[in-house]
Design a protein around this motif. Structure first.
Motif, PDB file in Angstrom:
ATOM      1  N   ALA A  16       0.823  -1.213   0.000  1.00 33.47           N
ATOM      2  CA  ALA A  16       0.000   0.000   0.000  1.00 33.47           C
ATOM      3  C   ALA A  16       0.855   1.260   0.000  1.00 33.47           C
ATOM      4  O   ALA A  16       0.557   2.219  -0.732  1.00 33.47           O
ATOM      5  N   LEU A  17       1.909   1.274   0.787  1.00 36.30           N
ATOM      6  CA  LEU A  17       2.755   2.472   0.851  1.00 36.30           C
ATOM      7  C   LEU A  17       3.504   2.709  -0.453  1.00 36.30           C
ATOM      8  O   LEU A  17       3.588   3.847  -0.916  1.00 36.30           O
ATOM      9  N   ILE A  18       4.048   1.652  -1.049  1.00 36.18           N
ATOM     10  CA  ILE A  18       4.741   1.820  -2.335  1.00 36.18           C
ATOM     11  C   ILE A  18       3.763   2.326  -3.386  1.00 36.18           C
ATOM     12  O   ILE A  18       4.068   3.248  -4.149  1.00 36.18           O
ATOM     13  N   TYR A  19       2.579   1.748  -3.420  1.00 40.95           N
ATOM     14  CA  TYR A  19       1.572   2.131  -4.409  1.00 40.95           C
ATOM     15  C   TYR A  19       1.141   3.581  -4.209  1.00 40.95           C
ATOM     16  O   TYR A  19       1.182   4.391  -5.133  1.00 40.95           O
ATOM     17  N   GLY A  22       4.274   6.230  -4.190  1.00 41.20           N
ATOM     18  CA  GLY A  22       4.885   6.306  -5.513  1.00 41.20           C
ATOM     19  C   GLY A  22       3.996   6.986  -6.522  1.00 41.20           C
ATOM     20  O   GLY A  22       4.435   7.854  -7.282  1.00 41.20           O
ATOM     21  N   LEU A  23       2.730   6.611  -6.556  1.00 42.71           N
ATOM     22  CA  LEU A  23       1.831   7.235  -7.523  1.00 42.71           C
ATOM     23  C   LEU A  23       1.476   8.666  -7.132  1.00 42.71           C
ATOM     24  O   LEU A  23       1.178   9.488  -7.992  1.00 42.71           O
ATOM     25  N   TRP A  24       1.512   8.977  -5.854  1.00 42.37           N
ATOM     26  CA  TRP A  24       1.253  10.352  -5.429  1.00 42.37           C
ATOM     27  C   TRP A  24       2.333  11.272  -5.965  1.00 42.37           C
ATOM     28  O   TRP A  24       2.062  12.380  -6.418  1.00 42.37           O
ATOM     29  N   ARG A  25       3.571  10.792  -5.937  1.00 40.06           N
ATOM     30  CA  ARG A  25       4.675  11.607  -6.435  1.00 40.06           C
ATOM     31  C   ARG A  25       4.737  11.602  -7.960  1.00 40.06           C
ATOM     32  O   ARG A  25       5.209  12.565  -8.562  1.00 40.06           O
ATOM     33  N   ALA A  26       4.271  10.525  -8.592  1.00 39.70           N
ATOM     34  CA  ALA A  26       4.402  10.407 -10.047  1.00 39.70           C
ATOM     35  C   ALA A  26       3.306  11.137 -10.812  1.00 39.70           C
ATOM     36  O   ALA A  26       3.542  11.595 -11.931  1.00 39.70           O
ATOM     37  N   CYS A  27       2.110  11.231 -10.249  1.00 42.14           N
ATOM     38  CA  CYS A  27       0.992  11.864 -10.952  1.00 42.14           C
ATOM     39  C   CYS A  27       0.966  13.357 -10.659  1.00 42.14           C
ATOM     40  O   CYS A  27       0.855  13.764  -9.506  1.00 42.14           O
ATOM     41  N   PRO A  28       1.034  14.192 -11.692  1.00 41.39           N
ATOM     42  CA  PRO A  28       1.054  15.627 -11.455  1.00 41.39           C
ATOM     43  C   PRO A  28      -0.308  16.213 -11.076  1.00 41.39           C
ATOM     44  O   PRO A  28      -0.369  17.198 -10.357  1.00 41.39           O
ATOM     45  N   LEU A  94       6.265  -1.603 -11.395  1.00 46.37           N
ATOM     46  CA  LEU A  94       6.336  -1.572  -9.932  1.00 46.37           C
ATOM     47  C   LEU A  94       4.980  -1.327  -9.292  1.00 46.37           C
ATOM     48  O   LEU A  94       4.606  -2.022  -8.336  1.00 46.37           O
ATOM     49  N   TYR A  95       4.208  -0.397  -9.794  1.00 45.73           N
ATOM     50  CA  TYR A  95       2.954  -0.040  -9.135  1.00 45.73           C
ATOM     51  C   TYR A  95       1.879  -1.113  -9.246  1.00 45.73           C
ATOM     52  O   TYR A  95       1.180  -1.375  -8.273  1.00 45.73           O
ATOM     53  N   PRO A  96       1.707  -1.779 -10.383  1.00 50.00           N
ATOM     54  CA  PRO A  96       0.774  -2.922 -10.378  1.00 50.00           C
ATOM     55  C   PRO A  96       1.240  -4.051  -9.457  1.00 50.00           C
ATOM     56  O   PRO A  96       0.425  -4.697  -8.799  1.00 50.00           O
TER      57      PRO A  96
END
Length: 117
Positions: A16-19, A22-28, A94-96
């Motif tokens: 959950a934390l990686i997902y 990671g996506l919080w930082r990757a999605c603008p 990584l995210y999936p």
């Protein structure tokens, strides 16, 4: 044993934390962040509902097929979102993987809770 209790929590929290982080930082855009968070919550809900029905011996074929359909739609939404997101190729894998690790940890936690260990 303590390791049998620690492993599901470790899988669930790390996935959950990686997902999420990671996506919080990757999605603008905030809409992209909400999209991926909604996909995670939908996946967690369908696995929780199915495992709860199994634990209470209340699942039937219709409920199982609805859960499978929702799970497939959720996985499809995840893959389409990751494919179209501005991510590096390693992040697209990584995210999936983190999503599935989180759900696997949740399933193990629910099974552990049912057995009473």
């Amino acid at each position: 044993m303590k390791t049998t209790r620690l492993l599901p929590w470790l899988l669930f929290l790390s996935g959950a934390l990686i997902y999420v982080i990671g996506l919080w930082r990757a999605c603008p855009l905030l809409s992209g962040k909400g999209y991926f968070f909604g996909v995670l919550m939908k996946g967690m809900f369908v696995t929780y509902a199915y495992q709860r029905a199994v634990n209470l011996n209340q699942n039937d074929e219709r409920f199982a097929s609805v859960c499978q359909m929702v799970a497939l739609i959720t996985i499809g939404l995840l893959l389409v979102g990751v494919w179209n997101a501005p991510l590096a190729p390693i992040e697209k894998a990584l995210y999936p993987a983190a999503f599935f690790i989180c759900l696997w940890g949740q399933i193990l936690l629910l099974r552990l809770q049912n057995t009473g260990d």
